[in-house]
Design a protein around this motif. Structure first.
Motif, PDB file in Angstrom:
ATOM      1  N   MET A   1       0.841  -1.306  -0.026  1.00  0.00           N
ATOM      2  CA  MET A   1       0.064  -0.078  -0.029  1.00  0.00           C
ATOM      3  C   MET A   1       0.978   1.426  -0.066  1.00  0.00           C
ATOM      4  SD  MET A   1      -1.085   0.144   4.148  1.00  0.00           S
ATOM      5  CE  MET A   1       0.075   0.225   5.317  1.00  0.00           C
ATOM      6  N   CYS A   2       0.387   2.376  -0.497  1.00  0.00           N
ATOM      7  CA  CYS A   2       1.065   3.561  -0.535  1.00  0.00           C
ATOM      8  C   CYS A   2       0.289   4.371   0.790  1.00  0.00           C
ATOM      9  CB  CYS A   2       0.773   4.309  -1.649  1.00  0.00           C
ATOM     10  SG  CYS A   2       1.479   3.731  -3.138  1.00  0.00           S
ATOM     11  N   THR A   3       1.310   4.411   1.976  1.00  0.00           N
ATOM     12  CA  THR A   3       0.739   5.314   3.032  1.00  0.00           C
ATOM     13  C   THR A   3       0.560   6.874   2.788  1.00  0.00           C
ATOM     14  OG1 THR A   3       3.104   5.659   3.941  1.00  0.00           O
ATOM     15  CG2 THR A   3       2.085   3.643   4.453  1.00  0.00           C
ATOM     16  N   TYR A   4       1.565   7.329   1.822  1.00  0.00           N
ATOM     17  CA  TYR A   4       1.442   8.727   1.774  1.00  0.00           C
ATOM     18  C   TYR A   4       1.820   9.524   2.980  1.00  0.00           C
ATOM     19  CZ  TYR A   4      -0.988   8.045  -2.620  1.00  0.00           C
ATOM     20  OH  TYR A   4      -1.427   7.508  -3.969  1.00  0.00           O
ATOM     21  N   ARG A   5       1.976   8.743   4.097  1.00  0.00           N
ATOM     22  CA  ARG A   5       2.336   9.546   5.335  1.00  0.00           C
ATOM     23  C   ARG A   5       3.700  10.115   5.270  1.00  0.00           C
ATOM     24  NH1 ARG A   5       0.717   9.400  10.844  1.00  0.00           N
ATOM     25  NH2 ARG A   5       1.782  11.367  11.565  1.00  0.00           N
ATOM     26  N   TYR A  30       9.197   9.569   5.875  1.00  0.00           N
ATOM     27  CA  TYR A  30       8.088   8.995   5.523  1.00  0.00           C
ATOM     28  C   TYR A  30       8.020   7.309   5.560  1.00  0.00           C
ATOM     29  CZ  TYR A  30      10.547   9.416   0.903  1.00  0.00           C
ATOM     30  OH  TYR A  30      11.513   9.516  -0.129  1.00  0.00           O
ATOM     31  N   ASP A  32       6.867   4.399   3.361  1.00  0.00           N
ATOM     32  CA  ASP A  32       6.097   3.865   2.163  1.00  0.00           C
ATOM     33  C   ASP A  32       7.087   3.030   1.343  1.00  0.00           C
ATOM     34  OD1 ASP A  32       4.348   4.166  -0.079  1.00  0.00           O
ATOM     35  OD2 ASP A  32       4.168   6.406   0.583  1.00  0.00           O
ATOM     36  N   HIS A  33       6.550   3.094   0.004  1.00  0.00           N
ATOM     37  CA  HIS A  33       7.588   1.972  -0.803  1.00  0.00           C
ATOM     38  C   HIS A  33       8.890   2.676  -0.793  1.00  0.00           C
ATOM     39  CE1 HIS A  33       3.761  -0.067  -1.541  1.00  0.00           C
ATOM     40  NE2 HIS A  33       3.179   1.110  -2.056  1.00  0.00           N
ATOM     41  N   PRO A  34       9.723   2.010  -0.867  1.00  0.00           N
ATOM     42  CA  PRO A  34      11.232   2.294  -1.102  1.00  0.00           C
ATOM     43  C   PRO A  34      11.371   2.000  -2.612  1.00  0.00           C
ATOM     44  CG  PRO A  34      11.348  -0.288  -0.332  1.00  0.00           C
ATOM     45  CD  PRO A  34       9.738   0.245  -0.220  1.00  0.00           C
ATOM     46  N   ALA A  40       8.775  -4.574   0.676  1.00  0.00           N
ATOM     47  CA  ALA A  40       7.331  -3.876   0.592  1.00  0.00           C
ATOM     48  C   ALA A  40       7.520  -2.444   1.034  1.00  0.00           C
ATOM     49  CB  ALA A  40       6.019  -4.509   1.065  1.00  0.00           C
TER      50      ALA A  40
ATOM     51  N   ARG B  87       7.496  14.960  -3.628  1.00  0.00           N
ATOM     52  CA  ARG B  87       6.910  14.653  -2.209  1.00  0.00           C
ATOM     53  C   ARG B  87       7.016  15.867  -1.042  1.00  0.00           C
ATOM     54  NH1 ARG B  87       5.651  10.152   1.053  1.00  0.00           N
ATOM     55  NH2 ARG B  87       5.997   8.530  -0.852  1.00  0.00           N
ATOM     56  N   PHE B 160      -0.627  16.499   2.002  1.00  0.00           N
ATOM     57  CA  PHE B 160      -0.891  16.353   0.555  1.00  0.00           C
ATOM     58  C   PHE B 160      -2.287  17.201   0.535  1.00  0.00           C
ATOM     59  CE2 PHE B 160       1.747  12.803   0.955  1.00  0.00           C
ATOM     60  CZ  PHE B 160       2.510  12.626   0.080  1.00  0.00           C
ATOM     61  N   ASP B 184      -4.992  -5.486  -0.290  1.00  0.00           N
ATOM     62  CA  ASP B 184      -4.421  -4.162  -0.174  1.00  0.00           C
ATOM     63  C   ASP B 184      -5.332  -3.319   0.814  1.00  0.00           C
ATOM     64  OD1 ASP B 184      -3.519  -1.620  -0.944  1.00  0.00           O
ATOM     65  OD2 ASP B 184      -3.994  -1.759  -2.905  1.00  0.00           O
ATOM     66  N   PHE B 186      -4.797   0.446   0.832  1.00  0.00           N
ATOM     67  CA  PHE B 186      -5.113   1.483   0.069  1.00  0.00           C
ATOM     68  C   PHE B 186      -5.205   1.474  -1.390  1.00  0.00           C
ATOM     69  CE2 PHE B 186      -3.223   2.425   4.304  1.00  0.00           C
ATOM     70  CZ  PHE B 186      -3.901   4.007   4.649  1.00  0.00           C
ATOM     71  N   HIS B 216      -1.032  -4.298  -2.828  1.00  0.00           N
ATOM     72  CA  HIS B 216      -0.906  -3.275  -3.610  1.00  0.00           C
ATOM     73  C   HIS B 216       0.439  -3.447  -4.411  1.00  0.00           C
ATOM     74  CE1 HIS B 216      -1.629   1.038  -4.018  1.00  0.00           C
ATOM     75  NE2 HIS B 216      -0.441   1.314  -4.265  1.00  0.00           N
ATOM     76  N   ARG B 223       9.468  -5.648  -7.912  1.00  0.00           N
ATOM     77  CA  ARG B 223       9.142  -5.482  -6.114  1.00  0.00           C
ATOM     78  C   ARG B 223       8.717  -6.850  -5.353  1.00  0.00           C
ATOM     79  NH1 ARG B 223      12.332  -2.035  -4.752  1.00  0.00           N
ATOM     80  NH2 ARG B 223      11.069  -1.954  -2.701  1.00  0.00           N
ATOM     81  N   PRO B 224       8.710  -6.553  -4.234  1.00  0.00           N
ATOM     82  CA  PRO B 224       8.130  -8.162  -3.694  1.00  0.00           C
ATOM     83  C   PRO B 224       6.744  -8.053  -3.760  1.00  0.00           C
ATOM     84  CG  PRO B 224       9.266  -6.450  -1.823  1.00  0.00           C
ATOM     85  CD  PRO B 224       9.488  -5.872  -3.317  1.00  0.00           C
TER      86      PRO B 224
END
Lengths: 93, 247
Positions: A1-5, A30, A32-34, A40, B87, B160, B184, B186, B216, B223-224
């Motif tokens: 998931m993308c947390t966007y945090r 943050y 999130d995805h590396p 993950a 970002r 955001f 997922d 999100f 996701h 990616r894993p």
């Protein structure tokens, strides 16, 4: 998931990028995805000199357990160092 | 033997407010009239993986165009640095995204072998932006791959500027294909159900598929999170959908 945090904090310090040392006055933190680390999700930290506009950053992607260990180690070091040196009180490790 | 060649190159397009934007164009080289696909890159940016997808669309007979959504903030930066810069600045404003996708669609339509039909596709953040574009522009097809924050807004405190898009659903201009992972969060399966119900209520043509054992980013082959069964089936559904609506 993308947390966007995303959290952005002011910093005072320096970091070494691909070419040279630079002042780092901001860090983006943050979860999130590396981009590179084979997980993950990761805690990602971009240290930046906001005076630079070329996108240069000092980037870290840490697997969550490593990030936690890093945070705990930093807190422990600050707690164990005399307040006269750190000028920090009430450090909880 | 049919002529089998594509050309992929960096071009300049006119985006939101007429801004010049870098974009990656991949297209078949024959004179056959072709449908177009605007490919919206994910949060990690205008990267190698997204360009690979563009080339795949071209080999399947589509004119594919990827606008670099971070070009303004980070011209010439590597994709990961550009993504970090974007970002840090709060992401891509919705209004600007719509203008950039419109610019990309117009660029495709001005090509001599365009059949004047254009679809849009995106993954992750690009999935949300796909829905946004399809509700804001006259398009012929849209594919949302696990776009979050279509139904729910981002968590409190996230710096955001974007919000949920569910209120735009009545304006959806084209058929929508949605590809999601059941594991997922999100977007969550509950959000997908809610969006599905809203589209049905409004009589909007759509087709949703949620894959077991996939979370996701199941299309991301390096990616894993990659799930080959879901990804292979998903690619098939994308091409079936675009063949129906962009031919």
């Amino acid at each position: 998931m993308c947390t966007y945090r995303t959290e952005i904090i002011e910093t005072k310090g320096s970091g070494k990028g691909t070419l040279a040392w630079t002042t780092v006055d901001e860090a983006t933190v943050y979860f999130d995805h590396p981009v590179h680390a084979p997980f993950a999700h990761s805690i990602n930290i971009d240290f930046r000199n906001t005076a630079l506009t070329n996108g240069e950053r000092i980037a870290l992607e840490l697997e969550p357990k490593s990030a936690l260990k890093m945070a705990q180690t930093i807190l422990q070091l600050l707690k164990d160092t005399p307040i006269e040196i750190t000028e920090l009180d009430n450090v909880i490790a | 033997m049919p002529y089998d060649a594509i050309l992929s190159e960096t071009v300049t397009i006119s985006g939101h407010n007429g801004d010049n934007l870098e974009a990656y164009l991949s297209r078949p080289l024959d004179a056959t009239l072709r449908g177009g696909v605007v490919l919206i890159h994910h949060i990690p940016g205008y990267d190698r993986q997204t360009k690979e997808m563009a080339r795949r669309f071209a080999t399947e007979g589509y004119i594919a165009l990827v606008p670099n959504l971070y070009h303004r903030e980070a011209p010439g930066q590597s994709p990961d640095d550009a993504a970090a810069t974007a970002r840090n600045l709060g992401g891509v404003p919705d209004e600007r995204l719509v203008g950039d996708v419109k610019g990309a669609a117009d660029y495709i339509k001005n090509l001599s072998n365009s059949n004047q039909k254009v679809g849009v596709i995106g993954h992750c953040s690009g999935g949300r932006q796909t829905f946004l574009a399809a509700c804001s522009l006259p398009l012929q097809a849209a594919v949302d791959c696990y776009g979050a924050f279509v139904v729910k807004s981002p968590p409190e405190g996230a710096p955001f500027t974007f919000t949920s898009l569910i209120h735009l659903t009545p304006q959806l201009s084209c058929p929508l294909l949605g590809l999601f992972g059941k594991e997922d969060s999100f977007p969550s399966p509950e959000e997908i159900e809610e969006l599905d119900a809203e589209l049905t209520r409004l009589g909007k043509e759509h087709e949703f598929h949620s894959y077991e054992g996939a979370g996701h980013a199941f299309f991301a082959a390096d990616r894993p999170s990659y799930r080959p069964e879901a990804a292979v089936d998903g690619w098939g559904k994308i091409f079936t959908f675009f063949a129906k609506h962009l031919s």
